[in-house]
Design a protein around this motif. Structure first.
Motif, PDB file in Angstrom:
ATOM      1  N   ARG A 353      -9.334   0.665 -52.426  1.00  0.00           N
ATOM      2  CA  ARG A 353      -8.358   1.735 -52.199  1.00  0.00           C
ATOM      3  C   ARG A 353      -7.415   1.811 -53.405  1.00  0.00           C
ATOM      4  NH1 ARG A 353      -6.144   4.107 -47.018  1.00  0.00           N
ATOM      5  NH2 ARG A 353      -4.031   4.781 -47.505  1.00  0.00           N
ATOM      6  N   TYR A 354      -7.151   3.004 -53.853  1.00  0.00           N
ATOM      7  CA  TYR A 354      -6.273   3.195 -55.021  1.00  0.00           C
ATOM      8  C   TYR A 354      -5.035   4.000 -54.608  1.00  0.00           C
ATOM      9  CZ  TYR A 354     -10.106   1.866 -58.179  1.00  0.00           C
ATOM     10  OH  TYR A 354     -11.101   1.200 -58.835  1.00  0.00           O
ATOM     11  N   ASP A 355      -3.878   3.568 -55.091  1.00  0.00           N
ATOM     12  CA  ASP A 355      -2.682   4.398 -54.889  1.00  0.00           C
ATOM     13  C   ASP A 355      -2.291   5.059 -56.207  1.00  0.00           C
ATOM     14  OD1 ASP A 355      -1.649   2.324 -56.326  1.00  0.00           O
ATOM     15  OD2 ASP A 355      -0.077   1.793 -54.886  1.00  0.00           O
ATOM     16  N   TYR A 356      -3.234   5.121 -57.135  1.00  0.00           N
ATOM     17  CA  TYR A 356      -3.043   5.815 -58.414  1.00  0.00           C
ATOM     18  C   TYR A 356      -4.409   6.303 -58.869  1.00  0.00           C
ATOM     19  CZ  TYR A 356      -5.125   1.664 -60.503  1.00  0.00           C
ATOM     20  OH  TYR A 356      -6.008   0.665 -60.813  1.00  0.00           O
ATOM     21  N   LEU A 357      -4.398   7.175 -59.879  1.00  0.00           N
ATOM     22  CA  LEU A 357      -5.677   7.668 -60.396  1.00  0.00           C
ATOM     23  C   LEU A 357      -6.129   6.725 -61.511  1.00  0.00           C
ATOM     24  CD1 LEU A 357      -7.752   9.995 -60.157  1.00  0.00           C
ATOM     25  CD2 LEU A 357      -6.511  11.173 -61.970  1.00  0.00           C
ATOM     26  N   PRO A 358      -7.244   6.011 -61.307  1.00  0.00           N
ATOM     27  CA  PRO A 358      -7.675   5.073 -62.346  1.00  0.00           C
ATOM     28  C   PRO A 358      -7.982   5.799 -63.651  1.00  0.00           C
ATOM     29  CG  PRO A 358      -9.326   5.240 -60.596  1.00  0.00           C
ATOM     30  CD  PRO A 358      -8.151   6.040 -60.159  1.00  0.00           C
ATOM     31  N   ALA A 359      -7.871   5.080 -64.767  1.00  0.00           N
ATOM     32  CA  ALA A 359      -8.006   5.735 -66.078  1.00  0.00           C
ATOM     33  C   ALA A 359      -9.458   6.079 -66.429  1.00  0.00           C
ATOM     34  CB  ALA A 359      -7.399   4.849 -67.159  1.00  0.00           C
ATOM     35  N   ALA A 360     -10.417   5.284 -65.958  1.00  0.00           N
ATOM     36  CA  ALA A 360     -11.808   5.496 -66.378  1.00  0.00           C
ATOM     37  C   ALA A 360     -12.351   6.818 -65.834  1.00  0.00           C
ATOM     38  CB  ALA A 360     -12.666   4.332 -65.888  1.00  0.00           C
ATOM     39  N   ALA A 361     -12.962   7.595 -66.733  1.00  0.00           N
ATOM     40  CA  ALA A 361     -13.435   8.934 -66.363  1.00  0.00           C
ATOM     41  C   ALA A 361     -14.461   8.884 -65.231  1.00  0.00           C
ATOM     42  CB  ALA A 361     -14.016   9.629 -67.578  1.00  0.00           C
ATOM     43  N   ASP A 362     -15.333   7.855 -65.228  1.00  0.00           N
ATOM     44  CA  ASP A 362     -16.353   7.832 -64.163  1.00  0.00           C
ATOM     45  C   ASP A 362     -15.716   7.525 -62.802  1.00  0.00           C
ATOM     46  OD1 ASP A 362     -15.850   5.279 -65.032  1.00  0.00           O
ATOM     47  OD2 ASP A 362     -17.916   4.564 -64.830  1.00  0.00           O
ATOM     48  N   LEU A 363     -14.677   6.695 -62.790  1.00  0.00           N
ATOM     49  CA  LEU A 363     -13.978   6.435 -61.521  1.00  0.00           C
ATOM     50  C   LEU A 363     -13.216   7.680 -61.074  1.00  0.00           C
ATOM     51  CD1 LEU A 363     -12.528   2.806 -61.893  1.00  0.00           C
ATOM     52  CD2 LEU A 363     -14.548   3.549 -60.634  1.00  0.00           C
ATOM     53  N   GLN A 364     -12.593   8.353 -62.036  1.00  0.00           N
ATOM     54  CA  GLN A 364     -11.854   9.585 -61.696  1.00  0.00           C
ATOM     55  C   GLN A 364     -12.787  10.615 -61.052  1.00  0.00           C
ATOM     56  OE1 GLN A 364      -9.814  11.020 -65.202  1.00  0.00           O
ATOM     57  NE2 GLN A 364      -8.213   9.462 -65.028  1.00  0.00           N
ATOM     58  N   ALA A 365     -14.020  10.639 -61.535  1.00  0.00           N
ATOM     59  CA  ALA A 365     -14.975  11.604 -60.990  1.00  0.00           C
ATOM     60  C   ALA A 365     -15.459  11.184 -59.612  1.00  0.00           C
ATOM     61  CB  ALA A 365     -16.154  11.738 -61.952  1.00  0.00           C
ATOM     62  N   GLU A 366     -15.389   9.900 -59.307  1.00  0.00           N
ATOM     63  CA  GLU A 366     -15.958   9.379 -58.052  1.00  0.00           C
ATOM     64  C   GLU A 366     -14.962   9.228 -56.917  1.00  0.00           C
ATOM     65  OE1 GLU A 366     -18.334   5.723 -57.784  1.00  0.00           O
ATOM     66  OE2 GLU A 366     -19.063   6.243 -59.774  1.00  0.00           O
ATOM     67  N   VAL A 367     -13.658   9.077 -57.237  1.00  0.00           N
ATOM     68  CA  VAL A 367     -12.695   8.761 -56.170  1.00  0.00           C
ATOM     69  C   VAL A 367     -12.743   9.801 -55.051  1.00  0.00           C
ATOM     70  CG1 VAL A 367     -11.040   7.446 -57.574  1.00  0.00           C
ATOM     71  CG2 VAL A 367     -10.767   9.926 -57.350  1.00  0.00           C
ATOM     72  N   LYS A 368     -12.649   9.276 -53.812  1.00  0.00           N
ATOM     73  CA  LYS A 368     -12.646  10.170 -52.642  1.00  0.00           C
ATOM     74  C   LYS A 368     -11.236  10.154 -52.048  1.00  0.00           C
ATOM     75  CE  LYS A 368     -17.064  11.249 -52.396  1.00  0.00           C
ATOM     76  NZ  LYS A 368     -17.144  11.340 -53.853  1.00  0.00           N
ATOM     77  N   PRO A 369     -10.709  11.343 -51.743  1.00  0.00           N
ATOM     78  CA  PRO A 369      -9.339  11.388 -51.209  1.00  0.00           C
ATOM     79  C   PRO A 369      -9.238  10.844 -49.788  1.00  0.00           C
ATOM     80  CG  PRO A 369     -10.303  13.585 -51.305  1.00  0.00           C
ATOM     81  CD  PRO A 369     -11.316  12.674 -51.909  1.00  0.00           C
ATOM     82  N   VAL A 370      -8.129  10.177 -49.512  1.00  0.00           N
ATOM     83  CA  VAL A 370      -7.790   9.770 -48.143  1.00  0.00           C
ATOM     84  C   VAL A 370      -6.697  10.747 -47.715  1.00  0.00           C
ATOM     85  CG1 VAL A 370      -6.814   7.936 -46.710  1.00  0.00           C
ATOM     86  CG2 VAL A 370      -8.253   7.351 -48.705  1.00  0.00           C
ATOM     87  N   TYR A 371      -6.937  11.445 -46.611  1.00  0.00           N
ATOM     88  CA  TYR A 371      -6.009  12.513 -46.231  1.00  0.00           C
ATOM     89  C   TYR A 371      -5.145  12.170 -45.024  1.00  0.00           C
ATOM     90  CZ  TYR A 371      -8.532  15.890 -49.198  1.00  0.00           C
ATOM     91  OH  TYR A 371      -9.084  16.567 -50.250  1.00  0.00           O
ATOM     92  N   GLU A 372      -3.960  12.769 -45.021  1.00  0.00           N
ATOM     93  CA  GLU A 372      -3.165  12.873 -43.802  1.00  0.00           C
ATOM     94  C   GLU A 372      -3.173  14.355 -43.441  1.00  0.00           C
ATOM     95  OE1 GLU A 372       0.803  11.397 -44.375  1.00  0.00           O
ATOM     96  OE2 GLU A 372       0.131   9.316 -44.406  1.00  0.00           O
ATOM     97  N   THR A 373      -3.138  14.641 -42.145  1.00  0.00           N
ATOM     98  CA  THR A 373      -3.176  16.049 -41.734  1.00  0.00           C
ATOM     99  C   THR A 373      -1.869  16.433 -41.046  1.00  0.00           C
ATOM    100  OG1 THR A 373      -5.550  15.841 -41.446  1.00  0.00           O
ATOM    101  CG2 THR A 373      -4.518  17.764 -40.441  1.00  0.00           C
ATOM    102  N   LEU A 374      -1.331  17.560 -41.463  1.00  0.00           N
ATOM    103  CA  LEU A 374      -0.087  18.076 -40.874  1.00  0.00           C
ATOM    104  C   LEU A 374      -0.363  19.453 -40.267  1.00  0.00           C
ATOM    105  CD1 LEU A 374       1.237  15.823 -42.656  1.00  0.00           C
ATOM    106  CD2 LEU A 374       3.012  17.456 -43.204  1.00  0.00           C
ATOM    107  N   PRO A 375       0.407  19.856 -39.260  1.00  0.00           N
ATOM    108  CA  PRO A 375       0.197  21.211 -38.724  1.00  0.00           C
ATOM    109  C   PRO A 375       0.720  22.265 -39.710  1.00  0.00           C
ATOM    110  CG  PRO A 375       2.067  20.137 -37.643  1.00  0.00           C
ATOM    111  CD  PRO A 375       1.457  19.111 -38.549  1.00  0.00           C
ATOM    112  N   GLY A 376       0.026  23.410 -39.765  1.00  0.00           N
ATOM    113  CA  GLY A 376       0.508  24.511 -40.615  1.00  0.00           C
ATOM    114  C   GLY A 376       1.665  25.216 -39.926  1.00  0.00           C
TER     115      GLY A 376
END
Ligand code: GDP
Length: 429
Positions: A353-376
């Motif tokens: 789990r990352y709380d920042y965007l890693p510097a390596a381009a291949d990791l940046q391309a692979e990271v999957k977002p963890v979402y929280e959902t709020l009502p609109g």
């Protein structure tokens, strides 16, 4: 001191134009400090629409000094064209209200040719440049080959410098199978335009020093966004300059303490133009809706922007690297129709789990977002000018973003119109 530096906190197109224009009303001096004529601001003043690419936003307002700093790469032909266009619209542009830094490097036609030839040669690995020669011009600056505005005053030196520059470029063009550059023709066309550019040439550091001593209000106007910063962005899918607030000082010739309040313009969702990693990108109906409602097409290039959810990890990082004190949250109204809204609060990649965007381009391309959902909020925010009039769910969304990114929203924008802006803090003291 009461200076303000405006920068983009995402991948550009955050709506800096409207906010800069709004702040420019109160500024005495407006300064561009990086980028080139790839920036695109549309200013609507009364019934007039002004398109700016290279000129600072102060230029359309009488009595203000606009400065193109040394950190900008200047295409002199593009500059003259922009000046001519604005003059036709009745804007007075004279040396008293426009100063072009004499140590700013120039973009020559060959830079555009090289830009396009290299992008073509990259095939599937395209960076997504605007093809205007900005990257190659910055390369020449760092390679210590660039021609600068001050060289226009010295035709002999200019010719010698051009020959030196071409040793490098003609070898490259030959390697790419393209035609070598005609040095003579290039020198001649520079000599032709020199008399039109030189009256504007001057020392931006001296002008800023004078303005600071006279307690003038200075607005530094950034282009692009922090995730496109050459050091802190999603390298190599970045622009060729530093887009962080610190660049306002080095790109204009003033001290770091003159940068003042740093306002990070931040879209309520995320967009990106061209190639490169974009963890929260949406390729579904919601992405389409954001694109349509937000008119997500570039001012300069007309390119369709990719759209996605707000990425709090990315903006939190931009707040730190960019030196942002508070954000202007723009385009909240674009999300009016959404039933639920997601915010990316972390990434996951290869079991970590990352709380920042890693510097390596291949990791940046692979990271999957963890979402929280709020009502609109599912009601129209368009044109709301008072914080108290925002629906409860919109306020919850704003407050949650503030907690996640660690700085307050000091400005909230609810439509493209200049006055549809909620100011929560007076920025120019
Ligand atoms: P910049 O490159 O950061 O200046 O961004 P652009 O000006 O290219 O993109 C912003 C676009 O969004 C422009 O067409 C603005 O008129 C528009 N815009 C800015 N703020 C708002 C807002 O709060 N709501 C809506 N709907 N549009 C906005």
């Amino acid at each position: 001191m009461s200076n303000i530096t405006v920068i983009g906190s995402q991948w550009g197109d955050e709506g800096k134009g409207k906010i800069v224009d709004w702040l420019a009303r109160k500024a005495d001096v407006v300064v561009r400090f990086q980028g080139g004529h790839n920036a695109g601001h549309t200013l609507v003043i009364g019934d007039q629409v002004y398109k700016l690419h290279l000129l600072p936003s102060g230029i359309v307002r009488p009595g203000k000094l606009s400065i193109i700093g040394n950190g900008v790469v200047v295409d002199p032909w593009a500059l003259l064209k922009e000046i001519a266009g604005l003059r036709e619209q009745g804007i007075e542009i004279i040396p008293a209200n426009l100063l072009v830094s004499e140590n700013a490097p120039m973009i020559l036609p060959l830079h555009g040719e090289i830009d396009r030839a290299l992008e073509e040669a990259r095939g599937a690995q395209k960076i997504g440049t605007t093809g205007r020669g900005i990257g190659p011009a910055y390369e020449d600056k760092i390679g210590r080959r660039a021609l600068r505005i001050c060289d226009l005053a010295h035709p002999d030196t200019l010719r010698k410098k051009l020959e030196n520059m071409m040793l490098y470029h003609n070898a490259l063009l030959k390697g790419l199978g393209a035609k070598p550059v005609d040095i003579e023709a290039c020198a001649k066309s520079l000599e032709e335009i020199a008399p039109q550019i030189l009256p504007f040439a001057g020392s931006s550091w001296q002008a800023l020093d004078k303005a600071s001593s006279a307690k003038k209000k200075i607005l530094f106007e950034g282009a692009q966004g922090i995730m496109l910063d050459i050091d802190h962005g999603t390298y190599p899918f970045v622009t060729s300059s530093n887009t962080v607030a610190a660049q306002a000082a080095s790109g204009s010739g003033t001290g770091a303490d003159h940068v003042g309040y740093v306002l990070g313009i931040t879209k309520a969702y995320t967009t990106r133009v061209g190639s490169g990693p974009f963890p929260t990108e949406l390729s579904d109906n919601i992405g389409e809706t954001l694109g349509k409602r937000g008119h997500e097409f570039g001012t300069t290039t007309g390119r369709k922007r990719r759209c996605g959810w707000f990425d709090a990890v990315q903006v939190r990082q931009a707040v730190k690297t960019g030196g942002i004190h508070g954000i202007a949250l723009t385009k909240l109204d674009v999300m009016d129709t959404l039933e639920t809204i997601k915010i990316c609060v972390a990434y996951e990649c290869r079991g970590k789990r990352y709380d920042y965007l890693p510097a390596a381009a291949d990791l940046q391309a692979e990271v999957k977002p963890v979402y929280e959902t709020l009502p609109g909020w599912q009601s129209s925010l368009e044109g709301v000018r008072k914080f108290e009039e925002l629906p409860e769910n919109a306020v919850k969304y704003i407050r949650h973003l503030e907690t996640l990114i660690g700085v307050p929203a000091t400005v909230i924008s609810t439509s493209p119109q200049r006055d549809d802006t909620i100011m929560l803090k007076e920025l120019f003291q």
